[in-house]
Design an enzyme around this catalytic site. Sequence first.
Site, PDB file in Angstrom:
ATOM      1  N   ARG A 175      33.552 -10.411  65.597  1.00 40.73           N
ATOM      2  CA  ARG A 175      33.402  -9.466  64.479  1.00 40.73           C
ATOM      3  C   ARG A 175      32.290  -8.635  64.285  1.00 40.73           C
ATOM      4  NH1 ARG A 175      34.148 -14.000  60.353  1.00 40.73           N
ATOM      5  NH2 ARG A 175      36.174 -14.432  61.129  1.00 40.73           N
ATOM      6  N   GLU A 191      41.883 -15.807  66.394  1.00 41.05           N
ATOM      7  CA  GLU A 191      41.657 -14.948  65.799  1.00 41.05           C
ATOM      8  C   GLU A 191      40.066 -14.320  66.821  1.00 41.05           C
ATOM      9  OE1 GLU A 191      39.351 -16.282  61.722  1.00 41.05           O
ATOM     10  OE2 GLU A 191      40.719 -17.432  61.620  1.00 41.05           O
ATOM     11  N   HIS A 216      32.527  -8.532  57.497  1.00 39.70           N
ATOM     12  CA  HIS A 216      33.407  -8.687  58.596  1.00 39.70           C
ATOM     13  C   HIS A 216      34.070  -7.839  58.420  1.00 39.70           C
ATOM     14  CE1 HIS A 216      38.320 -10.279  57.870  1.00 39.70           C
ATOM     15  NE2 HIS A 216      37.543 -11.164  58.456  1.00 39.70           N
ATOM     16  N   ARG A 247      28.474 -15.142  63.908  1.00 42.09           N
ATOM     17  CA  ARG A 247      29.447 -16.562  64.065  1.00 42.09           C
ATOM     18  C   ARG A 247      31.103 -16.147  64.586  1.00 42.09           C
ATOM     19  NH1 ARG A 247      33.721 -18.389  59.672  1.00 42.09           N
ATOM     20  NH2 ARG A 247      32.437 -16.544  58.361  1.00 42.09           N
ATOM     21  N   HIS A 306      29.982 -10.765  54.510  1.00 44.51           N
ATOM     22  CA  HIS A 306      31.205 -11.697  54.322  1.00 44.51           C
ATOM     23  C   HIS A 306      30.146 -13.366  54.920  1.00 44.51           C
ATOM     24  CE1 HIS A 306      34.336 -13.882  55.061  1.00 44.51           C
ATOM     25  NE2 HIS A 306      34.441 -14.416  56.272  1.00 44.51           N
TER      26      HIS A 306
HETATM   27  P1  FAD Z   1      31.289 -22.712  49.269  1.00 47.17           P
HETATM   28  O1  FAD Z   1      32.511 -22.878  49.556  1.00 47.17           O
HETATM   29  O2  FAD Z   1      30.365 -21.075  48.982  1.00 47.17           O
HETATM   30  O3  FAD Z   1      30.261 -23.209  48.185  1.00 47.17           O
HETATM   31  C1  FAD Z   1      29.275 -23.103  46.925  1.00 47.17           C
HETATM   32  C2  FAD Z   1      28.837 -24.323  46.073  1.00 47.17           C
HETATM   33  O4  FAD Z   1      27.292 -24.536  45.626  1.00 47.17           O
HETATM   34  C3  FAD Z   1      29.955 -23.651  44.882  1.00 47.17           C
HETATM   35  O5  FAD Z   1      30.544 -24.551  43.938  1.00 47.17           O
HETATM   36  C4  FAD Z   1      28.733 -23.120  44.106  1.00 47.17           C
HETATM   37  O6  FAD Z   1      28.972 -22.889  43.372  1.00 47.17           O
HETATM   38  C5  FAD Z   1      27.518 -23.912  43.934  1.00 47.17           C
HETATM   39  N1  FAD Z   1      26.386 -23.713  43.476  1.00 47.17           N
HETATM   40  C6  FAD Z   1      25.445 -22.297  44.131  1.00 47.17           C
HETATM   41  N2  FAD Z   1      24.626 -21.932  43.488  1.00 47.17           N
HETATM   42  C7  FAD Z   1      24.153 -22.849  42.837  1.00 47.17           C
HETATM   43  C8  FAD Z   1      22.755 -23.344  42.447  1.00 47.17           C
HETATM   44  N3  FAD Z   1      22.089 -22.758  41.594  1.00 47.17           N
HETATM   45  N4  FAD Z   1      23.652 -24.552  41.061  1.00 47.17           N
HETATM   46  C9  FAD Z   1      24.542 -25.364  41.318  1.00 47.17           C
HETATM   47  N5  FAD Z   1      25.849 -24.548  42.087  1.00 47.17           N
HETATM   48  C10 FAD Z   1      25.298 -23.803  42.711  1.00 47.17           C
HETATM   49  N6  FAD Z   1      35.318 -19.860  56.979  1.00 47.17           N
HETATM   50  C11 FAD Z   1      35.704 -20.726  58.041  1.00 47.17           C
HETATM   51  O7  FAD Z   1      35.606 -21.664  58.228  1.00 47.17           O
HETATM   52  N7  FAD Z   1      37.300 -19.985  58.119  1.00 47.17           N
HETATM   53  C12 FAD Z   1      37.636 -18.851  57.441  1.00 47.17           C
HETATM   54  O8  FAD Z   1      38.947 -18.585  57.619  1.00 47.17           O
HETATM   55  C13 FAD Z   1      37.256 -18.196  55.876  1.00 47.17           C
HETATM   56  N8  FAD Z   1      37.386 -17.432  55.661  1.00 47.17           N
HETATM   57  C14 FAD Z   1      36.272 -16.896  54.331  1.00 47.17           C
HETATM   58  C15 FAD Z   1      37.367 -15.954  53.486  1.00 47.17           C
HETATM   59  C16 FAD Z   1      36.329 -15.520  52.532  1.00 47.17           C
HETATM   60  C17 FAD Z   1      37.071 -14.475  51.482  1.00 47.17           C
HETATM   61  C18 FAD Z   1      35.615 -16.014  52.555  1.00 47.17           C
HETATM   62  C19 FAD Z   1      34.784 -15.496  51.123  1.00 47.17           C
HETATM   63  C20 FAD Z   1      34.732 -16.566  54.496  1.00 47.17           C
HETATM   64  C21 FAD Z   1      35.143 -17.073  54.362  1.00 47.17           C
HETATM   65  N9  FAD Z   1      34.924 -17.640  55.410  1.00 47.17           N
HETATM   66  C22 FAD Z   1      35.663 -18.635  55.935  1.00 47.17           C
HETATM   67  C23 FAD Z   1      33.864 -18.771  55.445  1.00 47.17           C
HETATM   68  C24 FAD Z   1      33.634 -20.059  54.734  1.00 47.17           C
HETATM   69  O9  FAD Z   1      34.930 -19.383  53.872  1.00 47.17           O
HETATM   70  C25 FAD Z   1      32.468 -20.853  54.367  1.00 47.17           C
HETATM   71  O10 FAD Z   1      30.603 -19.792  54.356  1.00 47.17           O
HETATM   72  C26 FAD Z   1      32.161 -22.126  53.377  1.00 47.17           C
HETATM   73  O11 FAD Z   1      33.588 -22.395  52.498  1.00 47.17           O
HETATM   74  C27 FAD Z   1      31.142 -22.318  53.026  1.00 47.17           C
HETATM   75  O12 FAD Z   1      30.873 -23.590  52.084  1.00 47.17           O
HETATM   76  P2  FAD Z   1      30.229 -24.690  51.808  1.00 47.17           P
HETATM   77  O13 FAD Z   1      30.593 -25.373  50.845  1.00 47.17           O
HETATM   78  O14 FAD Z   1      28.765 -24.300  52.418  1.00 47.17           O
HETATM   79  O15 FAD Z   1      29.704 -23.047  50.227  1.00 47.17           O
HETATM   80  C1  SIN Z   2      39.445 -14.669  58.192  1.00 45.55           C
HETATM   81  O1  SIN Z   2      40.137 -15.321  57.824  1.00 45.55           O
HETATM   82  O2  SIN Z   2      38.499 -13.374  58.622  1.00 45.55           O
HETATM   83  C2  SIN Z   2      38.123 -15.341  57.783  1.00 45.55           C
HETATM   84  C3  SIN Z   2      37.531 -15.993  59.025  1.00 45.55           C
HETATM   85  C4  SIN Z   2      35.987 -16.202  59.084  1.00 45.55           C
HETATM   86  O3  SIN Z   2      35.017 -15.618  57.980  1.00 45.55           O
HETATM   87  O4  SIN Z   2      35.688 -17.065  60.227  1.00 45.55           O
END
Ligand code: FAD
Ligand code: SIN
Length: 508
Positions: A279, A116, A232, A375, A340
């Site tokens: 990015r 990437e 993104h 990032r 993103h």
């Molecule tokens: P999340 O997975 O967002 O979980 C947050 C949780 O908190 C959810 O369950 C939500 O419902 C809960 N929550 C929020 N507010 C409240 C509240 N008030 N009360 C109760 N629950 C609440 N990163 C990479 O490293 N590689 C990738 O390939 C990649 N691809 C991505 C593609 C997309 C489309 C997106 C959107 C993001 C991508 N990212 C990627 C970024 C990465 O997915 C996220 O930064 C990471 O998954 C965040 O994980 P988390 O557990 O911190 O939060």
């Molecule tokens: C992607 O697959 O392009 C997202 C990767 C990332 O957010 O790190």
Amino acid sequence: MIKTNYLIIGSGVAGLTLALKIANQFPEKTVTIVTKSTADESNTKYAQGGIAIVTDQIGDSYKKHIEDTIICGDGLCDPAVVEMVINEGPKCLKELIEWGTKFDKNNEGTLDLGKEGGHSENRVVHHKDQTGKEIERAILSQVQLKKNIDVLAHHFSIDLITDNNRCLGAYVLNQLNKETITFTADFTILATGGIGHLYGHTTNPIIATGDGIAMAYRAHAEIKDMEFIQFHPTSLYDKSVGPSFLISEAVRGFGAHLRTKNGHFFMLDYDARGDLASRDIVSQSIEKELSKTKDDCVYLDCTHLNMEAFINHFPMIYERCKNVGVDIAKDWIPVVPAQHYICGGIAVDQSGKTSVENLFACGECSRTGLHGANRLASNSLLEALVYSNKIYEFLTNPNLEIKKSLFEIPKVEEIEKSEIDSEYLTTLKVKLQHLMRQNAGIVRYETDLLNAKEQLLEWEKEIEKVGKIHQTNTSYYEFLNMLTIATLIVIQSIERQGNCGGFIKFKR
Ligand code: FAD
Ligand code: SIN
């Protein structure tokens, strides 16, 4: 009132990993996960590209991954944090595999490594183009086997309970019966993810409203680097507002090229790394091209690629494009940048501790120092895994003292309930999203930021007037949180001196 030992808010990769590890270590203690939608709904579920991890592939090294991360962060990463996170990657990968996560393998039977933007080597482990869904599935199924973990879906955390800079738990609204529950906990962990919905045009699902960061701010925790919003470069272009479908950066890693409508491969005009520049640079370059050409979007050309191999690696992207009439084998994919990720958030130390005692944060809602001003792709899942492990290590230290509080927690006033007019809230939310896109997007102007600050203050006063009484409507709380996050982004953007990474501000 419900007592639990560990209250974890959020069920993405960060919250689930921590819950599982603590529950394994302390079968006699209780772990409660509250999550505002279904158990699996999260940014995690939509992650496509994968996790950046140094494996034993010839050519790669920790040093190179560290350098790539620091270059991408444009001078603002904390080098000690970068080194720690990257060195811990292989351990986290091993655990994920032990919990049943399936990663793609190549013909030699070793892990298939994608590439990437900003990476000098192929080092992204993945499950097709649905890595996050697979990780969420695997960890959640382990969590569901644990008797001492309670997963409470549709439970919305409203606010933290604090006394004297110590966190004692949280007030949580059960969205199914509209009752507010007071949770007390020895330790509270915020794992609430991102803020994308603030911009409307985002790759994030609608749960991403910045609740955890806003709650931490109200609890007087330190919040840093909110101006570093990551856009993104390649979300599928369509005219609607709301979550946009992502075309993974791994598609460019696979050989796709960005072109203008006229066919010009413009990225080499901006950066020697071309389509695989970091990015921030690719998004900023697209923005410049679009303002020059006045086109609505640029295009991602995959037509020269081996389609069988493409479909094997990116089946979801292929199908989604087909459903909107884009045949990747023949057509260029129309793409635009979309919000993103947020690089800033709740400031934590290397054990995931916030500035409030007994309150921890991990995953996207936290600011660890790993990302600096931008990032590196696929470092987010890695950070979430490493920091949930760091919090686990801190909390399972046998010398850790659990201090009890004598503070009498105020009960929520149950009689003061009302449902705020949802049409009114929706209108305000749309206006807020528009304001953030216009005034706090990829390129920002000082005067726009100052105007936004004033407008946000006005909305805050307005909403306070109508929402004085206790609400049972989560959209009301979400909107308050979005206002808080917007204000933090705008104020910290005004304060930031000098452009770097994903942040560009001009005087006007
Ligand atoms: P999340 O997975 O967002 O979980 C947050 C949780 O908190 C959810 O369950 C939500 O419902 C809960 N929550 C929020 N507010 C409240 C509240 N008030 N009360 C109760 N629950 C609440 N990163 C990479 O490293 N590689 C990738 O390939 C990649 N691809 C991505 C593609 C997309 C489309 C997106 C959107 C993001 C991508 N990212 C990627 C970024 C990465 O997915 C996220 O930064 C990471 O998954 C965040 O994980 P988390 O557990 O911190 O939060
Ligand atoms: C992607 O697959 O392009 C997202 C990767 C990332 O957010 O790190």
